[in-house]
Design an enzyme around this catalytic site. Structure first.
Site, PDB file in Angstrom:
ATOM      1  N   ASP A 204       0.929  -1.041   0.058  1.00  7.85           N
ATOM      2  CA  ASP A 204      -0.036  -0.030   0.027  1.00  7.85           C
ATOM      3  C   ASP A 204       0.716   1.260   0.064  1.00  7.85           C
ATOM      4  O   ASP A 204       2.036   1.160   0.066  1.00  7.85           O
ATOM      5  CB  ASP A 204      -1.076   0.040   1.123  1.00  7.85           C
ATOM      6  CG  ASP A 204      -0.201   0.373   2.647  1.00  7.85           C
ATOM      7  OD1 ASP A 204       1.096   0.217   2.593  1.00  7.85           O
ATOM      8  OD2 ASP A 204      -0.940   0.399   3.708  1.00  7.85           O
ATOM      9  N   ASP A 206       1.403   4.757   2.397  1.00 10.55           N
ATOM     10  CA  ASP A 206       0.996   5.342   3.638  1.00 10.55           C
ATOM     11  C   ASP A 206       1.451   6.711   3.697  1.00 10.55           C
ATOM     12  O   ASP A 206       2.518   7.134   3.280  1.00 10.55           O
ATOM     13  CB  ASP A 206       1.690   4.532   4.964  1.00 10.55           C
ATOM     14  CG  ASP A 206       1.567   3.066   4.745  1.00 10.55           C
ATOM     15  OD1 ASP A 206       0.531   2.598   5.243  1.00 10.55           O
ATOM     16  OD2 ASP A 206       2.382   2.426   4.372  1.00 10.55           O
ATOM     17  N   ASP A 297      -3.354   4.491   2.771  1.00 17.62           N
ATOM     18  CA  ASP A 297      -3.696   4.797   4.502  1.00 17.62           C
ATOM     19  C   ASP A 297      -3.172   6.102   4.707  1.00 17.62           C
ATOM     20  O   ASP A 297      -2.134   6.692   4.261  1.00 17.62           O
ATOM     21  CB  ASP A 297      -2.658   3.828   5.207  1.00 17.62           C
ATOM     22  CG  ASP A 297      -3.245   2.640   5.502  1.00 17.62           C
ATOM     23  OD1 ASP A 297      -4.394   2.315   4.999  1.00 17.62           O
ATOM     24  OD2 ASP A 297      -2.456   1.586   5.981  1.00 17.62           O
TER      25      ASP A 297
END
Ligand code: 8DG
Ligand code: MN
Ligand code: MN
Length: 373
Positions: A204, A206, A297
């Site tokens: 992902d 962040d 995120d």
């Protein structure tokens, strides 16, 4: 020489945050094996065994040479009996029987597949396993029982299985910054997680968001995500509100956080695997699309807590865990993403000496690449 090797193994400190743990190291076959046993232990709910194998693996990553004999680990911290068996078998036979058995077991394979879905943790996966779910395609029968997060995870499963490149992370950064800056032009946005540690790819992207004027942060996250959503760039999101009654001894992190899936424009999707077609019936329809789903995120923190939050969200997870254990047991201080607290005085005020302490911590942080865990 064996003398300098002995010296090297005797000088390896016990806490992960005291060691250099490079991404590329000399004992990958062994650490891969230990990490499979760690994962398997976590799937069985054994936190102690998970930690044991994870720590052994982490220690071996810091070794400046390739192991030749199991004798060489006798002085190393955390490399006890069970890990030694694994190390010895790999050094002598090239494989470890226990690891091969684990890899072939139905429970391990199913748990690995199920927990790879966004929104599915070990407890959920284990419950499903006990209900007879073995593979991702079995989940279609669960239908209504899935949470919105899990449904999104399944819908975008193929894309989310592919790693995010550094270049893609840069594109995500532009997208996120653009959205935030349209409300607060001088907002500060920092990429954290694995990419900040120098990794070339991640699962992902962040980000940590802050501003000297804390008023400017009020409602910013929700507004920016809604703005992106309006442009069709958001595939899924949920915002966890900032927790107000946050205490210094709390190990949980109370910052406002958005867990999302973003449609990243202008990438050519790779050919999906046959397995994925079973789960994603609309894949054909999507094959001409010019976007890729990417997990993002977003964390918002007050300016005064920025460096703690930066440290807390840079990872790796194992590094953070070791750092907090070191703080508690060696320094008698409690560290989290909000601050550093003196537990002896039972005070929740930030410490005087925190600047010096953070400087020490940061000298460990700024030597990328360092690896997960
Ligand atoms: P990857 O995505 O490339 O696979 O690796 P990563 O960037 O190291 O992992 P991550 O799962 O994205 O987590 C990044 C860091 O964020 C990790 O060190 C732990 C931290 N983190 C969470 N959730 C939370 C949380 O709720 N609170 C705090 N303080 N940190 C968290 O993942
Ligand atoms: Mn990450
Ligand atoms: Mn993350």
């Amino acid at each position: 020489s064996s003398v300098s090797r002995d010296k090297a193994t005797q000088e390896i400190p016990a806490y992960g945050c005291q060691r250099r743990t490079p991404l590329h190291h000399h004992n990958k076959e062994i650490t891969d094996a230990l990490e499979i046993l760690a994962l398997s232990a976590s799937f069985q709910g054994s936190e102690a065994r998970f930690l044991g194998f994870t720590r052994a693996s982490s220690v071996l990553k810091s070794l400046p040479f390739r192991l030749q004999s199991v004798e060489e680990v006798k002085d190393l911290p955390w490399c006890g009996g069970h890990s030694q068996t694994v190390i010895q078998e790999i050094l002598e036979d090239g494989v470890c029987r226990e690891v091969e058995t684990v890899k072939n077991s139905e429970h391990f394979q199913s748990m690995k597949a199920l927990t790879s879905i966004f929104g599915v943790g070990i407890r959920t996966a284990d419950k499903w396993y006990r209900d007879g779910v073995r593979s991702l395609s079995d989940l279609n029968n669960l239908g209504g029982k899935l949470t919105a997060e899990q449904k999104a995870g399944l819908l975008h499963y193929t894309d989310l299985q592919q790693s995010v490149t550094r270049e893609e992370a840069g594109t995500v950064e532009q997208l996120i910054k653009g959205a935030l800056q349209s409300f607060v032009p001088d907002v500060r946005v920092t990429m954290t997680g694995g990419f900040r540690r120098g990794k070339q790819e991640g699962h992902d992207v962040d980000f940590l968001i802050t501003h000297p004027d804390e008023e400017a942060l009020n409602g910013l996250l929700r507004k920016a995500v809604a703005w992106l959503d309006g442009k069709g760039s958001v595939l899924y999101y949920h915002v966890r509100a900032r927790s107000q009654n946050f205490s210094g001894s709390n190990t949980m992190d109370g910052h406002e956080t958005c867990y999302s899936i973003i449609a990243l424009p202008n990438v050519c999707p790779e050919k999906p695997s046959p397995d994925a077609e079973k789960i994603e019936p609309d894949l054909d329809k999507n094959s001409l699309r010019n976007w890729k789903a990417v997990r993002v995120d977003l964390v918002v923190c007050p300016y005064s807590e920025y460096f703690y939050a930066l440290l807390g969200w840079t990872g790796s997870k194992h590094f953070e865990r070791e750092l907090r254990r070191f703080s508690l047991h060696v320094k008698k201080m409690s560290l989290n993403s909000h601050g550093l607290f003196d537990i002896q005085k039972n005070a929740t005020t930030l410490l005087h000496r925190r600047r010096r302490y953070l400087h020490i911590l940061d000298s460990h942080m700024c030597r990328p690449p360092r690896e997960t865990p």
